[in-house]
Write a protein that holds these residues in place. Structure first.
Motif, mmCIF file in Angstrom:
data_model
loop_
_atom_site.group_PDB
_atom_site.id
_atom_site.type_symbol
_atom_site.label_atom_id
_atom_site.label_comp_id
_atom_site.label_asym_id
_atom_site.label_seq_id
_atom_site.Cartn_x
_atom_site.Cartn_y
_atom_site.Cartn_z
ATOM 1 N N ALA A 25 25.549 62.975 33.578
ATOM 2 C CA ALA A 25 24.776 64.209 33.355
ATOM 3 C C ALA A 25 25.056 65.217 34.481
ATOM 4 N N ALA A 26 25.119 64.723 35.720
ATOM 5 C CA ALA A 26 25.349 65.616 36.864
ATOM 6 C C ALA A 26 26.741 66.248 36.815
ATOM 7 N N SER A 27 27.682 65.595 36.132
ATOM 8 C CA SER A 27 29.056 66.141 36.055
ATOM 9 C C SER A 27 29.118 67.385 35.171
ATOM 10 N N GLY A 28 28.100 67.569 34.329
ATOM 11 C CA GLY A 28 28.075 68.718 33.426
ATOM 12 C C GLY A 28 28.804 68.465 32.119
ATOM 13 N N ALA A 29 29.552 67.364 32.015
ATOM 14 C CA ALA A 29 30.301 67.080 30.781
ATOM 15 C C ALA A 29 29.332 66.594 29.697
ATOM 16 N N ARG A 30 29.658 66.857 28.451
ATOM 17 C CA ARG A 30 28.836 66.391 27.335
ATOM 18 C C ARG A 30 29.408 65.120 26.712
ATOM 19 N N THR A 31 30.534 64.688 27.248
ATOM 20 C CA THR A 31 31.169 63.465 26.722
ATOM 21 C C THR A 31 31.568 62.578 27.895
ATOM 22 N N LEU A 32 31.266 61.295 27.756
ATOM 23 C CA LEU A 32 31.756 60.310 28.733
ATOM 24 C C LEU A 32 32.819 59.481 28.032
ATOM 25 N N VAL A 33 33.983 59.390 28.659
ATOM 26 C CA VAL A 33 35.079 58.621 28.076
ATOM 27 C C VAL A 33 35.339 57.402 28.934
ATOM 28 N N THR A 34 35.616 56.283 28.285
ATOM 29 C CA THR A 34 36.016 55.085 29.010
ATOM 30 C C THR A 34 36.972 54.291 28.130
ATOM 31 N N ALA A 35 37.727 53.401 28.750
ATOM 32 C CA ALA A 35 38.608 52.546 27.954
ATOM 33 C C ALA A 35 37.743 51.594 27.141
ATOM 34 N N TYR A 36 38.166 51.295 25.934
ATOM 35 C CA TYR A 36 37.441 50.370 25.062
ATOM 36 C C TYR A 36 37.285 49.029 25.787
ATOM 37 N N ALA A 37 36.046 48.529 25.835
ATOM 38 C CA ALA A 37 35.813 47.226 26.484
ATOM 39 C C ALA A 37 35.645 46.167 25.403
ATOM 40 N N PRO A 38 36.513 45.169 25.381
ATOM 41 C CA PRO A 38 36.373 44.112 24.373
ATOM 42 C C PRO A 38 35.115 43.273 24.638
ATOM 43 N N VAL A 39 34.772 42.417 23.684
ATOM 44 C CA VAL A 39 33.586 41.557 23.788
ATOM 45 C C VAL A 39 33.438 40.985 25.198
ATOM 46 N N GLY A 40 32.244 41.141 25.784
ATOM 47 C CA GLY A 40 32.004 40.619 27.124
ATOM 48 C C GLY A 40 30.963 41.455 27.848
ATOM 49 N N PRO A 41 30.704 41.135 29.110
ATOM 50 C CA PRO A 41 29.634 41.817 29.849
ATOM 51 C C PRO A 41 29.825 43.329 29.977
ATOM 52 N N VAL A 42 31.066 43.802 30.106
ATOM 53 C CA VAL A 42 31.246 45.255 30.257
ATOM 54 C C VAL A 42 30.867 45.961 28.952
ATOM 55 N N ALA A 43 31.283 45.401 27.809
ATOM 56 C CA ALA A 43 30.913 45.998 26.513
ATOM 57 C C ALA A 43 29.394 46.021 26.366
ATOM 58 N N GLU A 44 28.748 44.944 26.819
ATOM 59 C CA GLU A 44 27.283 44.886 26.708
ATOM 60 C C GLU A 44 26.649 45.950 27.608
ATOM 61 N N ALA A 45 27.184 46.123 28.813
ATOM 62 C CA ALA A 45 26.652 47.149 29.725
ATOM 63 C C ALA A 45 26.877 48.541 29.125
ATOM 64 N N LEU A 46 28.037 48.737 28.480
ATOM 65 C CA LEU A 46 28.315 50.054 27.888
ATOM 66 C C LEU A 46 27.364 50.364 26.734
ATOM 67 N N ASP A 47 26.961 49.333 25.995
ATOM 68 C CA ASP A 47 25.979 49.565 24.916
ATOM 69 C C ASP A 47 24.684 50.135 25.488
ATOM 70 N N ARG A 48 24.291 49.592 26.654
ATOM 71 C CA ARG A 48 23.052 50.095 27.281
ATOM 72 C C ARG A 48 23.265 51.522 27.806
ATOM 73 N N VAL A 49 24.453 51.757 28.389
ATOM 74 C CA VAL A 49 24.765 53.100 28.896
ATOM 75 C C VAL A 49 24.733 54.112 27.746
ATOM 76 N N GLU A 50 25.245 53.706 26.590
ATOM 77 C CA GLU A 50 25.315 54.632 25.444
ATOM 78 C C GLU A 50 23.918 55.156 25.089
ATOM 79 N N GLN A 51 22.944 54.257 25.138
ATOM 80 C CA GLN A 51 21.568 54.677 24.817
ATOM 81 C C GLN A 51 21.041 55.652 25.870
ATOM 82 N N ALA A 52 21.293 55.336 27.135
ATOM 83 C CA ALA A 52 20.805 56.218 28.214
ATOM 84 C C ALA A 52 21.504 57.580 28.130
ATOM 85 N N LEU A 53 22.773 57.584 27.739
ATOM 86 C CA LEU A 53 23.505 58.848 27.601
ATOM 87 C C LEU A 53 22.954 59.662 26.439
ATOM 88 N N ALA A 54 22.679 58.966 25.321
ATOM 89 C CA ALA A 54 22.177 59.666 24.128
ATOM 90 C C ALA A 54 20.886 60.398 24.476
#
Ligand code: FAD
Length: 403
Positions: free
Chosen positions: A331-360
Motif C-alpha cells: 500500500a505504501a508503494s502506491g501501486a495498485r497491483t502486487l506481483v510475485t512469482a507463482y508459488a506452488p503448493v506449500g507454505p509460501v502459497a498459503e502465506a500468499l493466500d492470506r496476503v491476498e485477503q489483506a491486499l484486497a
C-alpha cells in the motif's frame, strides 16, 4: 562439505564448473555417495534450483550445450523429476494438506508417547546404533544436504527398519535440507514408502549401501530388507491446474519469496516496477524448529534476488520480516497491483493466500506469474514419471532445444 553460497553468481559459477560432468560421467557415477568430502559427481545445485536462483531450464540448457542429448539424458531426466513432483502435487493439493495434518498429529504424539519420543530422538540425533544412518542424520543437520541415494536409504531405514512414522522423517528432512521442498521431499518419502507407485517400495539393502558408499558403511544384518510396503488410502484423481494470472500492467510492487529469487526474468508484460521487497517463511515448514542451514540459505537467496530485481528495475528494495507486513508495504508503494512469482503448493502459497485477503482490503490485487517451464511440464505430471519422460523431447523443442 559446504554448499555453494545462496546467490545467483555462485549458482552460475557452479553450473559452469559442473557442466562438463553432466554427460556420461554423471550417468555412470551419480549413484555413488563418496561422502561429504567429495561431491564432484553431483551438481549440489538443488538448493539453488529450489529457490530459483537458477532455473530448471538453465540446468538443462547447460547440459545440452556441452553434451549430445543421449549423453546427458540422465542429468536432464533428473531435472525433470523435480518438475514432475511439483506438477503432481500441484494437481493433488490434498496430499499436502493430509501430510501437514499428519505431521501435526505425529508431533503431538511425540509429547504424549514416551517410547515414540525416545526412538525419534535417537533417530534425529544419530544414536540408533546403525552407523550409516547415524552418520547421515548428523551430516544432514550439519550440512543441509544429503546425496540422493543416501536420501533414499535414509528414508527407507527410517520407515522400514526403525519403523518410525514416515511423516516425522519427511518433516525432519524438510526442516534441515537447504533444498527442502514440499513436493520433492513429501513425494519422495511417499515413493520410498510405496505410497506413490502403490505397492512398490524402496528397501535399503546393506550390500547396495556398501557398494555405493565405497565400503565406508556396511550395515549387514542391521536392516529389515523384507518389510512390506506401507498402505494408505490412495489420493483422489488429479485436479485441473489452477489457472495462471495474466501479465500485469501499469505500476506494480514486486515481491520476491523463497520460491523464486529470479524475479527480473519473470514475464511482467508492460508493468513498471516501482518497489521491490523480499520475504521468507522458512519457519512455516514445520511445527518443529527449522535448521539454521536452510534458514540462512533462504535468507541469503531472497536478499540476493531482491537486490538483483531492484537493480534491474531501478526500484527501491526492502527486506520484510514477515508476510504480515506485505500488505502495508504494498500500500505504501502506491501501486495498485502486487506481483510475485507463482508459488506452488506449500507454505509460501498459503502465506500468499492470506496476503491476498489483506491486499484486497486495501484495494490492491495480487498477481502470481507462472513460468513458461512450469506451464509446459506440469500438465504432464498427472500419472507416473514415465508418461512425462516420453514428453521430454517435445517439451524441450518448445524451448528451442533440439534433442
Ligand atoms: C527422501 C528424499 C527426499 C528428497 N527431498 C528433496 C527436497 O526436499 N528438495 C529437493 O530439491 N530434492 C529432494 N530430493 C531429490 C534429490 O535427492 C535432490 O534433488 C538431489 O539429491 C539434489 O542434489 P544435487 O543438486 O547434487 O543433484 P544432481 O544429481 O546434481 O541433480 C541435478 C538436479 O536435478 C534435480 N534432481 C535430481 N535428482 C532428483 C530427484 N530424485 N527428485 C527431484 N529432483 C531431482 C535437482 O533439482 C538437482 O539439483 C529428495 C529425494 C529423496 C529420495
Amino acid at each position: 562439505m559446504t554448499l555453494p553460497a545462496p546467490t545467483r553468481a555462485a549458482a552460475l559459477a557452479r553450473l559452469e564448473a559442473f557442466a562438463p560432468a553432466m554427460g556420461r560421467a554423471y550417468a555412470a557415477t551419480r549413484n555413488h555417495d563418496r561422502g561429504p568430502g567429495d561431491r564432484s559427481n553431483v551438481s549440489l545445485l538443488s538448493p539453488h534450483v529450489r529457490h530459483r536462483l537458477v532455473t530448471e531450464e538453465e540446468l538443462v540448457a547447460a547440459a545440452l550445450a556441452r553434451h549430445a542429448p543421449a549423453a546427458c539424458a540422465k542429468f536432464v531426466e533428473e531435472v525433470f523429476w523435480r518438475s514432475y513432483w511439483k506438477g503432481w502435487l500441484e494437481q493433488r493439493p490434498s496430499v499436502w494438506t493430509a501430510y501437514r495434518a499428519r505431521v501435526a498429529e505425529a508431533v503431538a504424539g511425540l509429547r504424549t508417547e514416551g517410547g515414540l519420543r525416545r526412538a525419534y530422538e535417537d533417530a534425529v540425533s544419530g544414536r540408533t546404533g546403525i552407523a550409516c544412518f547415524d552418520s547421515w542424520a548428523r551430516e544432514l543437520v550439519e550440512t543441509g544436504y544429503l546425496h540422493n541415494h543416501t536420501r533414499m536409504w535414509f528414508a527407507s531405514i527410517w520407515t522400514f527398519t526403525l519403523r518410525l512414522p514416515w511423516v516425522l522423517g519427511a518433516d525432519f528432512t524438510y526442516r534441515h535440507f537447504a533444498d527442502g521442498d514440499p513436493a520433492s521431499n513429501t513425494l519422495s518419502w511417499r515413493w520410498v514408502a510405496g505410497l506413490h507407485t502403490r505397492g512398490k517400495h524402496y528397501l535399503a539393502r546393506a550390500a547396495n549401501i556398501a557398494e555405493y558408499t565405497g565400503g565406508r558403511f556396511d550395515p549387514r544384518g542391521e536392516l529389515d530388507e523384507h518389510a512390506p510396503p506401507l498402505e494408505e488410502e490412495p489420493p483422489g484423481p488429479a485436479l485441473p491446474l489452477p489457472p495462471s494470472d495474466p501479465a500485469p500492467e501499469g505500476e506494480v510492487a514486486l515481491l520476491v519469496t523463497e520460491e523464486d529469487c529470479l524475479a527480473e526474468t519473470l514475464l511482467l508484460g508492460r508493468a513498471r516496477v516501482v518497489a521491490v521487497a523480499a520475504v521468507t517463511c522458512t519457519a512455516a515448514r514445520s511445527p518443529l524448529p527449522v535448521g539454521s542451514v536452510p534458514e540462512r540459505f533462504a535468507e541469503g537467496a531472497v536478499e540476493d534476488g531482491c537486490a538483483r530485481a531492484a537493480a534491474a528495475f531501478g526500484a527501491p528494495a526492502e527486506r520484510l520480516e514477515r508476510f504480515d507486513a506485505v500488505a502495508d508495504w504494498a500500500a505504501a508503494s502506491g501501486a495498485r497491483t502486487l506481483v510475485t512469482a507463482y508459488a506452488p503448493v506449500g507454505p509460501v502459497a498459503e502465506a500468499l493466500d492470506r496476503v491476498e485477503q489483506a491486499l484486497a482490503a486495501r484495494g490492491i490485487r495480487l498477481l502470481r506469474v507462472r513460468r513458461a517451464w512450469d506451464d509446459a511440464v506440469w500438465p504432464h505430471a498427472t500419472r507416473g514419471f514415465f508418461q512425462l519422460k516420453d514428453r521430454i523431447p517435445a517439451i524441450l523443442r518448445t524451448f528451442g532445444r533440439a534433442v
